[in-house]
Motif scaffolding. Structure first.
Motif, mmCIF file in Angstrom:
data_model
loop_
_atom_site.group_PDB
_atom_site.id
_atom_site.type_symbol
_atom_site.label_atom_id
_atom_site.label_comp_id
_atom_site.label_asym_id
_atom_site.label_seq_id
_atom_site.Cartn_x
_atom_site.Cartn_y
_atom_site.Cartn_z
ATOM 1 N N LYS A 226 58.367 30.940 36.801
ATOM 2 C CA LYS A 226 59.023 30.567 37.905
ATOM 3 C C LYS A 226 58.029 29.400 38.797
ATOM 4 C CE LYS A 226 61.867 34.853 38.131
ATOM 5 N NZ LYS A 226 62.131 36.023 38.965
ATOM 6 N N ARG A 227 58.936 28.518 39.554
ATOM 7 C CA ARG A 227 58.089 27.518 40.209
ATOM 8 C C ARG A 227 57.498 28.256 41.396
ATOM 9 N NH1 ARG A 227 61.504 22.506 42.122
ATOM 10 N NH2 ARG A 227 61.603 22.423 39.953
ATOM 11 N N GLU A 228 57.957 29.350 42.032
ATOM 12 C CA GLU A 228 57.594 29.680 43.284
ATOM 13 C C GLU A 228 56.314 30.626 42.782
ATOM 14 O OE1 GLU A 228 61.113 32.424 42.301
ATOM 15 O OE2 GLU A 228 60.732 30.449 41.961
ATOM 16 N N TYR A 229 56.067 30.908 41.595
ATOM 17 C CA TYR A 229 54.909 31.802 41.260
ATOM 18 C C TYR A 229 53.809 31.105 40.644
ATOM 19 C CZ TYR A 229 58.056 36.174 41.845
ATOM 20 O OH TYR A 229 58.599 36.928 42.195
ATOM 21 N N LEU A 230 53.939 29.452 40.541
ATOM 22 C CA LEU A 230 52.874 28.679 40.001
ATOM 23 C C LEU A 230 51.606 28.887 40.589
ATOM 24 C CD1 LEU A 230 55.072 25.539 38.904
ATOM 25 C CD2 LEU A 230 54.409 27.575 37.280
ATOM 26 N N LYS A 231 51.417 28.615 41.673
ATOM 27 C CA LYS A 231 50.295 28.706 42.510
ATOM 28 C C LYS A 231 49.509 29.864 42.098
ATOM 29 C CE LYS A 231 48.222 28.437 47.108
ATOM 30 N NZ LYS A 231 48.526 28.308 48.731
ATOM 31 N N PRO A 232 48.105 29.456 41.714
ATOM 32 C CA PRO A 232 47.395 30.810 41.319
ATOM 33 C C PRO A 232 46.905 31.604 42.326
ATOM 34 C CG PRO A 232 46.501 28.889 40.262
ATOM 35 C CD PRO A 232 47.694 28.457 41.283
ATOM 36 N N GLU A 233 47.140 32.769 41.960
ATOM 37 C CA GLU A 233 46.437 34.227 42.821
ATOM 38 C C GLU A 233 45.477 34.636 42.194
ATOM 39 O OE1 GLU A 233 49.763 36.818 43.523
ATOM 40 O OE2 GLU A 233 51.244 35.190 43.935
ATOM 41 N N LYS A 234 44.411 35.310 43.175
ATOM 42 C CA LYS A 234 43.075 35.505 42.627
ATOM 43 C C LYS A 234 43.140 36.858 41.700
ATOM 44 C CE LYS A 234 38.690 37.158 44.374
ATOM 45 N NZ LYS A 234 37.792 37.619 45.441
ATOM 46 N N ASN A 235 44.095 37.662 42.245
ATOM 47 C CA ASN A 235 44.137 39.218 41.218
ATOM 48 C C ASN A 235 44.705 38.578 39.923
ATOM 49 O OD1 ASN A 235 46.661 38.613 42.538
ATOM 50 N ND2 ASN A 235 47.151 40.791 42.043
ATOM 51 N N ILE A 236 45.851 37.819 39.717
ATOM 52 C CA ILE A 236 46.342 37.571 38.645
ATOM 53 C C ILE A 236 45.639 36.748 37.533
ATOM 54 C CG2 ILE A 236 48.455 36.317 37.502
ATOM 55 C CD1 ILE A 236 49.182 39.031 38.833
ATOM 56 N N ALA A 237 45.043 35.731 38.242
ATOM 57 C CA ALA A 237 43.963 34.812 37.777
ATOM 58 C C ALA A 237 43.003 35.522 37.072
ATOM 59 C CB ALA A 237 43.456 33.591 38.470
ATOM 60 N N MET A 238 42.310 36.510 37.771
ATOM 61 C CA MET A 238 41.005 37.215 37.350
ATOM 62 C C MET A 238 41.608 38.020 36.016
ATOM 63 S SD MET A 238 39.222 38.467 40.668
ATOM 64 C CE MET A 238 37.803 39.363 39.768
ATOM 65 N N LYS A 239 42.710 38.565 36.141
ATOM 66 C CA LYS A 239 43.208 39.502 34.863
ATOM 67 C C LYS A 239 43.492 38.434 33.774
ATOM 68 C CE LYS A 239 46.241 43.361 34.075
ATOM 69 N NZ LYS A 239 45.105 44.194 33.888
ATOM 70 N N LEU A 240 44.016 37.218 34.082
ATOM 71 C CA LEU A 240 44.328 36.310 32.942
ATOM 72 C C LEU A 240 42.900 36.069 32.385
ATOM 73 C CD1 LEU A 240 47.206 33.962 34.372
ATOM 74 C CD2 LEU A 240 47.357 35.837 32.411
ATOM 75 N N TYR A 241 42.068 35.460 33.309
ATOM 76 C CA TYR A 241 40.843 35.022 32.608
ATOM 77 C C TYR A 241 39.763 36.105 32.035
ATOM 78 C CZ TYR A 241 41.372 30.146 34.222
ATOM 79 O OH TYR A 241 41.947 28.792 34.319
ATOM 80 N N SER A 242 40.039 37.341 32.476
ATOM 81 C CA SER A 242 39.266 38.490 31.919
ATOM 82 C C SER A 242 39.330 38.662 30.476
ATOM 83 C CB SER A 242 39.401 39.674 32.790
ATOM 84 O OG SER A 242 40.692 40.017 32.352
ATOM 85 N N VAL A 243 40.387 38.534 29.836
ATOM 86 C CA VAL A 243 40.869 38.542 28.745
ATOM 87 C C VAL A 243 40.799 36.992 27.914
ATOM 88 C CG1 VAL A 243 42.623 39.015 26.730
ATOM 89 C CG2 VAL A 243 42.185 40.678 28.794
ATOM 90 N N GLY A 244 41.517 36.220 28.686
ATOM 91 C CA GLY A 244 41.401 34.676 28.167
ATOM 92 C C GLY A 244 40.218 33.979 27.944
ATOM 93 N N LEU A 245 39.251 34.312 29.117
ATOM 94 C CA LEU A 245 37.932 33.690 28.592
ATOM 95 C C LEU A 245 37.094 34.172 27.629
ATOM 96 C CD1 LEU A 245 36.014 31.507 29.782
ATOM 97 C CD2 LEU A 245 34.998 33.548 31.417
ATOM 98 N N SER A 246 37.215 35.612 27.450
ATOM 99 C CA SER A 246 36.586 36.245 26.374
ATOM 100 C C SER A 246 37.030 35.755 24.994
ATOM 101 C CB SER A 246 36.664 37.866 26.524
ATOM 102 O OG SER A 246 35.974 37.964 27.652
#
Length: 442
Positions: A226-246
Motif C-alpha cells: 500500500k502506498r500509505e505504508y511505503l515510508k520506512p518505519e524504524k520498528n518494521i525496518a529493523m525486523k526486516l533487516y534483522s533477518v534480511g541482512l543476515s
C-alpha cells in the motif's frame, strides 16, 4: 484467504504441498545459469571463463535481493500467524520500497566496480572484454530482480507456492528459448554473442515480474503493498533487516568464497578457475533444489512460531532435514554416475573434463551431511533468528573453508581445494546442529 491451514494440516502433507512447487521452481530457476553457461560455452572456453569471473558479483546481487526478500517473507508470515494484518501490510509495503532501492544502487555500483574486479583475476583482455559485455547488460536488470523477489516471497508467505512456480518457469522458458536465438543470431535476431545471454536472462526476469503483477490484480493475496505504508518505519525496518541482512550475508558469502578460491586456483592454472565456475553452476542446481524445500517451510516455521505452536515447529524441522538429505543424496549419486557428462556441458576439452570429474568426486562426498547445515540455517531464518543462521554460513563459507583451502592446496595441490569442501561440510554440520538446538530451546 485464510492461512490457518499452516497450523492445522498434517506435517508431511503440509511440508510437501508447500515445498514441492518451490523445489520445482528452484530447480528450474537454477537452470538459468546452467542454460546460459551451456550456450556460452559453445562460443569458446574464454567465454565460459568470462562468465565464471562475473559469477561472484552476479551472485552477490542475487544474494542482496533474495536475502532481504527472505526478511520480508519471514516478517509477513510471522505477523499473519500472530493475526496482525496492519503490520503484515506494512512489512510488505516497506520491504517492496527498500528492495527496489537496493536494486537501483546495485546496478550503479556493480557496473562501476567490474573492470578493476575482473583485472584482479585475469590479465587476458579478451576474457575481460567478454565479461564486461555480459555484466554491463545483465546488471541493468537488478531492480527488476529485486521487485520480482519481493512478490515471490509475498506469494510464498501466504502459501501460494504454485503461483511462484508458474512465474519462475515462465521466466526460464523464455530464457531457454531466447538464449540460442540471441547468442548465435537465429531468425531475425542479430548474433550478439555473450551479450545475448545477458539480454535473454533479463527479458525472462521482466516477464516473471509482469506475471506476478497480473496475478496480484487477478487474484489478490491477503497481504497488500500500500502506498500509505511505503515510508520506512524504524520498528518494521529493523525486523526486516534483522533477518534480511543476515540472509543476505549468508547468500553473499559464496561470492566471497569463489573469489578467494579463484585466487588460489589461478596460481595453478585458469583451467581450475573454469572448473570451479562449472562446479558452482552444477551445485547451484542441487543446492537450490534443496533450498526449494527450505523456501517452502520458512513461512510454515514463521507462522507456527508466531502462533505459539512450538511442537509443530520441531516436527516441521525434522521433516525438512529428512527431505533435504534425500535431495543431496541424489546430487551425490549423479556426481558419481555421470560426472564427465555434467562437466562436459561447459567444455569439450578432455583435460578440463578430467579435472572436473575429480573435483565432483571429491566435493560430492560432503553433499549429504551438508543437508544438516542447510536445514538448520533455513529453519532459523524462518523463526526470525537471522544472526544464528549467519553464524552457520560464516562457518561454511569463511571460518572453516578458506583456511582449509589454502593449507590443503599447499599439501595436495589444486585438489586440496576440493578436499576443503568435504572437510568443511562435516565439521559445520555438527556445529550447525548444536547452534539450532540451542536457539530452539530459547
Amino acid at each position: 484467504m485464510e492461512q490457518t491451514f499452516m497450523k492445522e494440516k498434517k506435517i508431511l502433507p503440509l511440508v510437501l504441498s508447500m515445498s514441492l512447487p518451490m523445489v520445482i521452481s528452484m530447480a528450474v530457476n537454477s537452470l538459468y545459469n546452467i542454460v546460459d553457461s551451456y550456450f556460452v560455452a559453445k562460443l569458446s572456453e574464454d567465454a565460459m571463463t568470462a562468465l565464471a569471473l562475473v559469477f561472484p558479483i552476479q551472485n552477490m546481487i542475487n544474494a542482496i535481493a533474495i536475502g532481504f526478500a527472505i526478511g520480508i517473507n519471514a516478517t509477513v508470515a510471522y505477523f499473519l500467524g500472530a493475526g496482525d494484518q496492519v503490520n503484515a501490510d506494512k512489512s510488505a509495503s516497506q520491504g517492496w520500497f527498500l528492495n527496489l532501492l537496493h536494486g537501483i544502487v546495485l546496478t550503479i555500483l556493480c557496473i562501476a566496480v567490474m573492470p578493476p574486479f575482473l583485472r584482479m583475476f585475469s590479465s587476458d583482455e579478451t576474457v575481460i572484454k567478454m565479461a564486461l559485455n555480459y555484466s554491463n547488460r545483465a546488471f541493468l536488470f537488478s531492480a527488476v530482480i529485486a521487485l520480482t523477489l519481493v512478490y515471490e516471497k509475498l506469494f510464498q508467505a501466504v502459501g501460494k507456492m504454485k503461483v511462484s512456480m508458474f512465474c519462475m518457469m515462465l521466466g526460464f522458458v523464455t530464457n531457454i528459448i531466447l538464449d540460442p536465438l540471441m547468442i548465435f543470431g537465429i531468425g531475425f535476431f542479430p548474433a550478439m554473442g555473450i551479450a545475448g545471454a545477458a539480454y535473454a536472462t533479463g527479458i525472462g526476469q521482466v516477464l516473471t515480474l509482469i506475471a506476478y503483477l497480473v496475478f496480484c490484480k487477478a487474484d489478490p493475496i491477503p497481504v497488500k503493498v500500500k502506498r500509505e505504508y511505503l515510508k520506512p518505519e524504524k520498528n518494521i525496518a529493523m525486523k526486516l533487516y534483522s533477518v534480511g541482512l543476515s540472509a543476505t550475508l549468508s547468500l553473499a558469502l559464496p561470492s566471497l568464497l569463489i573469489s578467494v578460491l579463484n585466487g588460489i586456483l589461478a596460481a595453478f592454472s585458469e583451467t581450475y578457475v573454469l572448473v570451479l565456475g562449472a562446479y558452482y553452476k552444477l551445485q547451484t542446481f542441487i543446492y537450490l533444489t534443496a533450498n526449494g524445500i527450505i523456501q517452502g517451510i520458512r513461512p510454515l516455521m514463521g507462522y507456527n512460531y508466531g502462533a505459539g505452536e512450538k511442537e509443530r515447529v520441531r516436527r516441521i524441522f525434522r521433516t525438512t532435514l529428512i527431505l533435504t538429505m534425500g535431495v543431496m543424496c541424489i546430487g551425490t549419486i549423479l556426481s558419481w554416475l555421470i560426472p564427465a557428462e555434467l562437466i562436459g556441458l561447459f567444455t569439450s576439452n578432455s583435460q578440463t573434463i578430467q579435472i572436473g570429474v575429480t573435483a565432483l568426486h571429491i566435493i560430492s562426498l560432503g553433499f549429504i551431511v551438508s543437508a544438516v547445515s542447510v536445514a538448520c540455517s533455513g529453519a532459523l531464518e524462518g523463526l526470525g533468528k537471522g544472526t544464528p543462521s549467519l553464524c552457520i554460513s560464516l562457518l561454511r563459507y569463511v571460518i572453516l573453508i578458506m583456511p582449509a583451502a589454502f593449507l590443503l592446496s599447499r599439501l595436495f595441490g589444486a585438489d586440496g581445494v576440493w578436499y576443503s569442501f568435504c572437510f568443511t561440510e562435516f565439521v559445520s554440520a555438527g556445529l550447525s546442529y548444536l547452534i539450532y538446538r540451542r536457539q530452539e530451546a530459547l
